[in-house]
Write a protein that holds these residues in place. Structure first.
Motif, PDB file in Angstrom:
ATOM      1  N   LYS A  40      18.927 100.740 -43.580  1.00  0.00           N
ATOM      2  CA  LYS A  40      18.478 101.777 -42.648  1.00  0.00           C
ATOM      3  C   LYS A  40      18.665 101.311 -41.204  1.00  0.00           C
ATOM      4  CE  LYS A  40      15.082 103.923 -45.710  1.00  0.00           C
ATOM      5  NZ  LYS A  40      13.657 104.252 -45.928  1.00  0.00           N
ATOM      6  N   ASP A  41      19.157 102.200 -40.357  1.00  0.00           N
ATOM      7  CA  ASP A  41      19.250 101.895 -38.934  1.00  0.00           C
ATOM      8  C   ASP A  41      17.838 101.710 -38.384  1.00  0.00           C
ATOM      9  OD1 ASP A  41      21.922 102.249 -39.229  1.00  0.00           O
ATOM     10  OD2 ASP A  41      22.137 103.804 -37.705  1.00  0.00           O
ATOM     11  N   LEU A  42      17.697 100.765 -37.453  1.00  0.00           N
ATOM     12  CA  LEU A  42      16.347 100.546 -36.934  1.00  0.00           C
ATOM     13  C   LEU A  42      16.377 100.058 -35.495  1.00  0.00           C
ATOM     14  CD1 LEU A  42      15.497  97.226 -36.887  1.00  0.00           C
ATOM     15  CD2 LEU A  42      15.655  97.590 -39.337  1.00  0.00           C
ATOM     16  N   GLN A 146      30.788  96.454 -40.922  1.00  0.00           N
ATOM     17  CA  GLN A 146      29.819  97.281 -41.656  1.00  0.00           C
ATOM     18  C   GLN A 146      28.426  97.224 -41.034  1.00  0.00           C
ATOM     19  OE1 GLN A 146      30.063  95.514 -45.527  1.00  0.00           O
ATOM     20  NE2 GLN A 146      32.241  95.972 -45.756  1.00  0.00           N
ATOM     21  N   THR A 147      28.156  96.167 -40.254  1.00  0.00           N
ATOM     22  CA  THR A 147      26.831  96.006 -39.637  1.00  0.00           C
ATOM     23  C   THR A 147      26.994  95.609 -38.173  1.00  0.00           C
ATOM     24  OG1 THR A 147      25.941  95.211 -41.744  1.00  0.00           O
ATOM     25  CG2 THR A 147      24.613  94.811 -39.779  1.00  0.00           C
ATOM     26  N   VAL A 148      26.259  96.285 -37.294  1.00  0.00           N
ATOM     27  CA  VAL A 148      26.239  95.948 -35.868  1.00  0.00           C
ATOM     28  C   VAL A 148      24.799  95.688 -35.450  1.00  0.00           C
ATOM     29  CG1 VAL A 148      26.632  96.782 -33.523  1.00  0.00           C
ATOM     30  CG2 VAL A 148      28.301  97.275 -35.297  1.00  0.00           C
ATOM     31  N   ILE A 149      24.602  94.593 -34.713  1.00  0.00           N
ATOM     32  CA  ILE A 149      23.262  94.250 -34.217  1.00  0.00           C
ATOM     33  C   ILE A 149      23.348  94.052 -32.708  1.00  0.00           C
ATOM     34  CG2 ILE A 149      21.413  92.533 -34.249  1.00  0.00           C
ATOM     35  CD1 ILE A 149      22.559  91.994 -37.237  1.00  0.00           C
ATOM     36  N   LEU A 150      22.494  94.738 -31.970  1.00  0.00           N
ATOM     37  CA  LEU A 150      22.394  94.569 -30.523  1.00  0.00           C
ATOM     38  C   LEU A 150      21.123  93.775 -30.254  1.00  0.00           C
ATOM     39  CD1 LEU A 150      23.262  98.218 -29.390  1.00  0.00           C
ATOM     40  CD2 LEU A 150      24.801  96.277 -29.588  1.00  0.00           C
ATOM     41  N   ASP A 151      21.256  92.532 -29.841  1.00  0.00           N
ATOM     42  CA  ASP A 151      20.104  91.662 -29.612  1.00  0.00           C
ATOM     43  C   ASP A 151      19.772  91.629 -28.123  1.00  0.00           C
ATOM     44  OD1 ASP A 151      18.059  89.936 -30.095  1.00  0.00           O
ATOM     45  OD2 ASP A 151      19.303  88.159 -30.385  1.00  0.00           O
ATOM     46  N   GLU A 152      18.495  91.793 -27.806  1.00  0.00           N
ATOM     47  CA  GLU A 152      18.031  91.849 -26.412  1.00  0.00           C
ATOM     48  C   GLU A 152      18.838  92.893 -25.628  1.00  0.00           C
ATOM     49  OE1 GLU A 152      17.244  88.210 -24.421  1.00  0.00           O
ATOM     50  OE2 GLU A 152      16.116  87.369 -26.091  1.00  0.00           O
ATOM     51  N   ALA A 153      18.820  94.099 -26.183  1.00  0.00           N
ATOM     52  CA  ALA A 153      19.613  95.187 -25.601  1.00  0.00           C
ATOM     53  C   ALA A 153      19.212  95.491 -24.164  1.00  0.00           C
ATOM     54  CB  ALA A 153      19.473  96.447 -26.470  1.00  0.00           C
ATOM     55  N   ASP A 154      17.914  95.402 -23.856  1.00  0.00           N
ATOM     56  CA  ASP A 154      17.498  95.699 -22.478  1.00  0.00           C
ATOM     57  C   ASP A 154      18.091  94.697 -21.497  1.00  0.00           C
ATOM     58  OD1 ASP A 154      15.938  93.719 -23.598  1.00  0.00           O
ATOM     59  OD2 ASP A 154      14.034  94.438 -22.796  1.00  0.00           O
ATOM     60  N   GLU A 175      30.595 104.876 -40.166  1.00  0.00           N
ATOM     61  CA  GLU A 175      29.788 104.556 -41.352  1.00  0.00           C
ATOM     62  C   GLU A 175      29.440 103.068 -41.301  1.00  0.00           C
ATOM     63  OE1 GLU A 175      28.469 106.541 -43.650  1.00  0.00           O
ATOM     64  OE2 GLU A 175      29.205 108.165 -42.372  1.00  0.00           O
ATOM     65  N   ARG A 176      28.324 102.778 -40.702  1.00  0.00           N
ATOM     66  CA  ARG A 176      27.912 101.393 -40.533  1.00  0.00           C
ATOM     67  C   ARG A 176      26.396 101.331 -40.488  1.00  0.00           C
ATOM     68  NH1 ARG A 176      29.492 102.804 -35.098  1.00  0.00           N
ATOM     69  NH2 ARG A 176      27.604 103.034 -33.836  1.00  0.00           N
ATOM     70  N   HIS A 177      25.883 100.111 -40.557  1.00  0.00           N
ATOM     71  CA  HIS A 177      24.453  99.861 -40.437  1.00  0.00           C
ATOM     72  C   HIS A 177      24.210  99.275 -39.048  1.00  0.00           C
ATOM     73  CE1 HIS A 177      20.766  97.295 -41.764  1.00  0.00           C
ATOM     74  NE2 HIS A 177      20.393  98.437 -41.230  1.00  0.00           N
ATOM     75  N   LEU A 192      21.001 105.049 -25.577  1.00  0.00           N
ATOM     76  CA  LEU A 192      21.951 104.258 -26.370  1.00  0.00           C
ATOM     77  C   LEU A 192      21.653 104.414 -27.862  1.00  0.00           C
ATOM     78  CD1 LEU A 192      24.303 102.158 -25.915  1.00  0.00           C
ATOM     79  CD2 LEU A 192      22.573 100.400 -26.273  1.00  0.00           C
ATOM     80  N   ALA A 193      20.370 104.383 -28.212  1.00  0.00           N
ATOM     81  CA  ALA A 193      19.972 104.535 -29.620  1.00  0.00           C
ATOM     82  C   ALA A 193      20.338 105.919 -30.146  1.00  0.00           C
ATOM     83  CB  ALA A 193      18.470 104.282 -29.763  1.00  0.00           C
ATOM     84  N   GLN A 194      20.097 106.941 -29.331  1.00  0.00           N
ATOM     85  CA  GLN A 194      20.431 108.313 -29.761  1.00  0.00           C
ATOM     86  C   GLN A 194      21.931 108.472 -29.981  1.00  0.00           C
ATOM     87  OE1 GLN A 194      18.790 110.780 -26.687  1.00  0.00           O
ATOM     88  NE2 GLN A 194      16.661 110.408 -27.311  1.00  0.00           N
ATOM     89  N   GLN A 195      22.716 107.771 -29.168  1.00  0.00           N
ATOM     90  CA  GLN A 195      24.171 107.920 -29.247  1.00  0.00           C
ATOM     91  C   GLN A 195      24.763 107.198 -30.458  1.00  0.00           C
ATOM     92  OE1 GLN A 195      26.143 106.620 -25.669  1.00  0.00           O
ATOM     93  NE2 GLN A 195      28.164 107.298 -26.336  1.00  0.00           N
ATOM     94  N   PHE A 196      24.212 106.043 -30.813  1.00  0.00           N
ATOM     95  CA  PHE A 196      24.890 105.208 -31.806  1.00  0.00           C
ATOM     96  C   PHE A 196      24.089 104.900 -33.078  1.00  0.00           C
ATOM     97  CE2 PHE A 196      27.072 104.133 -27.804  1.00  0.00           C
ATOM     98  CZ  PHE A 196      28.383 104.391 -28.182  1.00  0.00           C
ATOM     99  N   LEU A 197      22.804 105.256 -33.135  1.00  0.00           N
ATOM    100  CA  LEU A 197      22.016 104.999 -34.342  1.00  0.00           C
ATOM    101  C   LEU A 197      21.722 106.303 -35.069  1.00  0.00           C
ATOM    102  CD1 LEU A 197      21.557 102.349 -32.614  1.00  0.00           C
ATOM    103  CD2 LEU A 197      19.346 102.168 -33.762  1.00  0.00           C
TER     104      LEU A 197
END
Length: 541
Positions: A40-42, A146-154, A175-177, A192-197
């Motif tokens: 699940k996207d989070l 298949q998986t993308v993680i944005l760490d310390e996005a702010d 189609e990714r997590h 950013l979350a609305q656009q890509f999650l």
């Protein structure tokens, strides 16, 4: 708290977690890992030091197959230091499973990175600028991610990476997590979350109190010229195992680390003007205990996650409350107690009260220890070290010499000599540091979430305007046709932009305006980390 055995992880991942010393999950891990395992996207809202790397790293390593020959996961970080640290932890989590990960960041030889990419890593941990450089060179392809993680996005958005992040995410299959982690949730992060999650779950473990309760905080009111002597007394009295001392400018860090070395302390400095090799060497020595004291600027210490830091000293009062919270958060981690001391000159007391108001924490006043107290404290610390060795009983090979000495000399004299030797001779060297101008309290909007970002700027990046609506001289937005874009025109080098990940050693913007975000100005002559336009040039240069 759940144990890691309860998450249904495969044995090789559990073995790695056990060998790393983890038993129970932290709140962010407990909330995040089950959701991530389900794909699940989070959005994870958590401060550094809460265990968020393992929160996304454990499920990521669990689901990747060692037989994969493609890049199937991408982790984006704001700075090279954080990219290295995340890569180290991912490497530890995946070592028994045979997962291959690779950090990609500016400041490192790109040819070396290209060679490492030929070993077919499954996980890339990178800073946005250098990632784009590789994408443009076609040395990194994101078609199979298949998986993308944005760490310390702010932090990434504050550093002006919004456009880069958007460009990279558009190259990853839809189609990714996707998981996004951020300490704060300003409007630009929400966009950013609305656009890509897709229908993200929101996990928040932000404590009600801004500053950590396990950190004992105190301030010492002292004249500028007495700061160094006061620091030496504190270090002698407490004998910290690992300490980080924060200075406001690069000049301060250089002078202070050199002064401590002259007095016989094991200390080195860290700031943005150091080469990557120098930075790596300093951090390696600090992590393995070869250094007792690290002297650093705010930006150089951003993203640092070193376990065992017992003390933080704000030699210079930080510019804003967020920097204060970030600085003291280097200690008191993983449930351990920490100590944070702050030197405040009489003219800075109002600024300290402002920090107390925003952080919602009263900072206790303490007196500067006397010279006698410092000497006594140092001797007690040395005696404790000797007693610890006695209790460990790993001293049999030294008993023969000890017996011989006791037959010839008085036991009290022998022990006194041992304590003197272990305490170290304090070198009486006269030290003069260049004084820093005091900080003054400013009337600001007391909003922790938005402080530290420029007004009228969508994401704290380039193309921002002054309060009067005009653009600073020589600054267009990205790709502008005015003289403000990279290199003075439309084209820009992503390789060059990577220097924002840590420092800006090799770049200047239009002329001789040189500087670094560490010290005071960015290369455009504007205070980068300030939340409003106010002149502090004399305080920082």
């Amino acid at each position: 708290m759940k144990t890691f055995n309860e998450f249904g992880l495969e044995p090789k991942v559990l073995r790695a977690i056990t060998e790393m010393g983890f038993e129970e999950s932290t709140p962010i891990q407990e909330a995040t890992i089950p959701l991530a395992m389900e794909g699940k996207d989070l959005i994870g809202q958590a401060q550094t030091g809460t265990g968020k790397t393992a929160a996304f790293g454990v499920p990521l390593v669990h689901k990747i197959q060692p037989s994969e020959e493609r890049i199937v996961a991408l982790i984006m970080c704001p700075t090279r230091e954080l990219a290295i640290q995340v890569a180290e932890e991912i490497g530890k989590l995946g070592r028994f499973k045979g997962i291959r990960s690779l950090p990609i960041y500016g400041g490192q030889d790109i040819v070396k990175q290209i060679r490492a990419l030929k070993k077919r890593p499954q996980i890339i941990i990178g800073t946005p600028g250098r990632l784009l450089d590789h994408i443009n060179r076609k040395t990194i392809k994101l078609d199979d991610v298949q998986t993308v993680i944005l760490d310390e996005a702010d932090e990434m958005l504050d550093m002006g990476f919004m456009e880069d992040i958007q460009g990279i995410l558009k190259l990853v299959p839809e189609e990714r997590h996707t998981m996004l982690f951020s300490a704060t949730m300003p409007v630009n992060i929400q966009r950013l979350a609305q656009q890509f999650l897709k229908n993200p779950q929101h996990v928040s473990v932000i404590p009600k109190q801004v500053s950590a309760p396990l950190i004992q905080q105190a301030y010492i009111e002292v004249q500028e010229k007495m700061k160094f002597e006061g620091l030496c007394r504190l270090l002698d009295m407490e004998a910290p195992e690992l300490a980080i001392i924060f200075g406001r400018t690069k000049r301060r860090v250089d002078e202070l680390s050199e002064a401590l070395q002259k007095r016989g302390y094991s200390a080195e400095g860290l700031h943005g003007d150091l080469s990557q090799n120098q930075r790596d060497n300093v951090m390696r020595k600090f992590r393995d205990g070869s250094l007792d004291v690290l002297v650093a600027t705010d930006v150089a210490a951003r993203g640092l996650d070193v376990s065992g830091v017992t003390h933080v000293v704000n030699f210079d009062l930080p510019q804003d409350p967020e920097s204060y919270v970030h600085r003291i958060g280097r200690t008191g981690r993983a449930g351990k107690e920490g100590t944070a001391w702050t030197f405040v000159t009489p003219r800075e007391i109002d600024h300290l009260h402002f920090i107390e108001k925003i952080t919602r924490h009263r900072i206790t006043r303490m007196s500067l220890p006397s010279l006698a107290e410092a000497i006594e404290g140092k001797q007690k610390a040395t005696a404790e070290r000797i007693l610890n060795l006695v209790q460990e009983e790993a001293i049999n090979e030294y008993k023969g010499v000890a017996i011989q000495l006791l037959e010839q000399y008085d036991s009290v004299n022998l022990l006194a000599a041992a304590i003197k030797l272990l305490s170290g001779e304090k070198k009486e060297v006269d030290i003069e540091l260049t004084p820093e101008e005091p900080l003054r309290a400013k009337k600001r909007r007391p909003d922790v979430r938005t402080a530290g970002r420029r007004p009228n700027t969508p994401y704290g990046g380039f193309g921002s305007r002054r309060p009067d609506g005009s653009r600073p001289e020589g600054r267009g937005g990205y790709g502008s046709s005015s003289g403000g874009s990279y290199g003075g025109g439309r084209s820009r080098s992503y390789e060059g932009r990577d220097n924002r990940d840590g420092s800006r050693e090799n770049r200047s913007y239009g002329g001789n305006r040189e500087g670094s975000r560490d010290g005071s100005r960015d290369n455009r002559g504007y205070k980068r980390e300030s939340s409003s336009y106010r002149s502090r040039d004399t305080q920082s240069e």
